[in-house]
Design an enzyme around this catalytic site. Structure first.
Site, PDB file in Angstrom:
ATOM      1  N   ASP A 256       2.448  -3.640  -6.309  1.00 51.44           N
ATOM      2  CA  ASP A 256       2.027  -2.255  -6.543  1.00 51.44           C
ATOM      3  C   ASP A 256       1.617  -2.103  -8.011  1.00 51.44           C
ATOM      4  O   ASP A 256       1.838  -1.060  -8.642  1.00 51.44           O
ATOM      5  CB  ASP A 256       3.145  -1.276  -6.174  1.00 51.44           C
ATOM      6  CG  ASP A 256       2.640   0.150  -5.923  1.00 51.44           C
ATOM      7  OD1 ASP A 256       1.410   0.357  -5.918  1.00 51.44           O
ATOM      8  OD2 ASP A 256       3.480   1.053  -5.745  1.00 51.44           O
ATOM      9  N   ALA A 290       5.488   5.456 -10.756  1.00 48.99           N
ATOM     10  CA  ALA A 290       4.084   5.503 -10.337  1.00 48.99           C
ATOM     11  C   ALA A 290       3.512   4.094 -10.398  1.00 48.99           C
ATOM     12  O   ALA A 290       2.833   3.714 -11.345  1.00 48.99           O
ATOM     13  CB  ALA A 290       3.286   6.446 -11.238  1.00 48.99           C
TER      14      ALA A 290
END
Length: 365
Positions: A256, A290
């Site tokens: 990610d 995030a």
């Protein structure tokens, strides 16, 4: 030719690998240097960025990201989008299309796109912007798929109409993953029965496990064959990773990774959002996580640090993601497979990486 301790589908051998673009022969050689370990190259199915650039920028961003991650042993990957306006998603896909069609020199093979949204739940957005979430439609999926091949799709399957999309996406060769979902355990089970194949960054962006309401996490732990997890030791506590390892046979690691990967602390882009790298993690201004700055070689070391043996850790970063996508000529060191390899020293640091036989310059900036 490479020699060392080699992880083959049949197990470990000391030997040598002869290769060009593909592996031509693997042979035993007891005189090989056992201090070097040769693993299949890593396959990362969830990558947003690196080296200061984000996939959503379009243009040459995909090639830059592919080169940055190759230096850490990633030999194949999916360029991953963010929830965004239609024009922004199309710009990103148009930027990825030529990188998918022709691997950039010095870079990982871009196998296709992971479309992470915009078909998500507004209740489980994480770092996805709320104003760009839309209800899914096959017309929109087909129009995106025509620009660049979508190999994986994150979908909040409990949203009205989304369950019916799953078989149609499967018919296009798209692996549907349950994620950014506010669904119940029953919703997760129904999605798996409809043909959903996995879960996006397990535990994050989904309803959690409660013994009265098991949620999407409960559906994954009880029924999943495959699921992503981010093993940066920040997104998921080690104890929860261990629970998932026991429950999900082919749990596999993803990074990610964001544009902040490989960069100093500071402010970076994640799609239309501004994110901040500090002390090894990436957060929104609100403090919410995030994405990450994880690389796959660090993911390997983290898995080993959690107690996995090296072969098991390797499978979760190479073999399982390859099998998930049906890439049977990647993720394994076998005669005829692509010569995608990472050579590690005794500290499990990459000292050489080969993508389809090309030696990657690990010192390139």
């Amino acid at each position: 030719m490479l020699s060392g301790r080699i992880l083959t589908p049949a197990g470990w051998i000391k030997g040598r690998i002869d290769f060009d673009q593909r592996i031509r022969q693997i042979s035993e050689d007891q005189g090989a240097d056992g201090r070097l370990t040769i693993l299949p190259g890593f396959i990362d199915l969830h990558v947003h960025g690196a080296a200061g650039v984000d996939i959503m920028q379009g243009g040459g961003a995909g090639a830059t990201v592919a080169r940055a991650h190759a230096k850490h042993g990633t030999t194949a990957m999916l360029g991953t989008t963010m929830t965004a306006t239609d024009n922004s998603i199309r710009r990103a896909l148009n930027g990825l299309a030529p990188v998918i069609a022709a691997r950039p020199a010095g870079g990982a093979r871009m196998l296709g796109v992971h479309l992470e949204g915009p078909f998500l739940s507004i209740h489980r957005l994480g770092a996805q912007p709320a104003d760009a979430v839309v209800m899914g439609s096959m017309d929109l999926v087909r129009s995106y798929h025509a620009i660049a091949p979508i190999r994986a799709m994150t979908l909040a399957t409990e949203v009205d109409g989304h369950l019916d999309l799953i078989p149609q996406m499967n018919a296009l060769g798209i692996r549907v993953q349950i994620g950014h979902s506010n669904g119940s355990y029953e919703d997760g089970v129904a999605a798996l029965k409809a043909g959903a194949a996995g879960f996006t960054h397990l535990y994050n962006g989904m309803t959690g496990l409660n013994h009265y309401k098991p949620g999407i996490v409960g559906a994954a732990l009880a029924h999943a064959e495959y699921a992503e997890i981010i093993p940066d030791l920040q997104h998921v506590d080690p104890g929860a990773i261990r629970a998932a390892l026991r429950a999900i046979p082919r749990l596999y690691g993803v990074t990610d990774a964001t544009s902040a990967t490989g960069m100093p602390d500071g402010e970076y882009a994640l799609g239309s959002q501004r994110v901040y790298k500090c002390v090894g993690c990436v957060r929104l201004a609100t403090g919410s996580l995030a994405g990450s700055v994880l690389t796959m070689d660090q993911a390997l070391r983290n898995f080993v640090g959690l107690g996995l043996d090296l072969a098991d850790a390797s499978h979760r970063l190479s073999l399982y993601p390859a099998d998930y996508l049906g890439e049977m000529e990647r993720g394994r060191l076998a005669t005829g497979a692509w010569a995608d390899m990472v050579v590690l020293n005794e500290e499990l640091q990459p000292v050489a990486v080969f993508v389809e036989g090309e030696a990657i310059d690990l010192t390139a900036t």
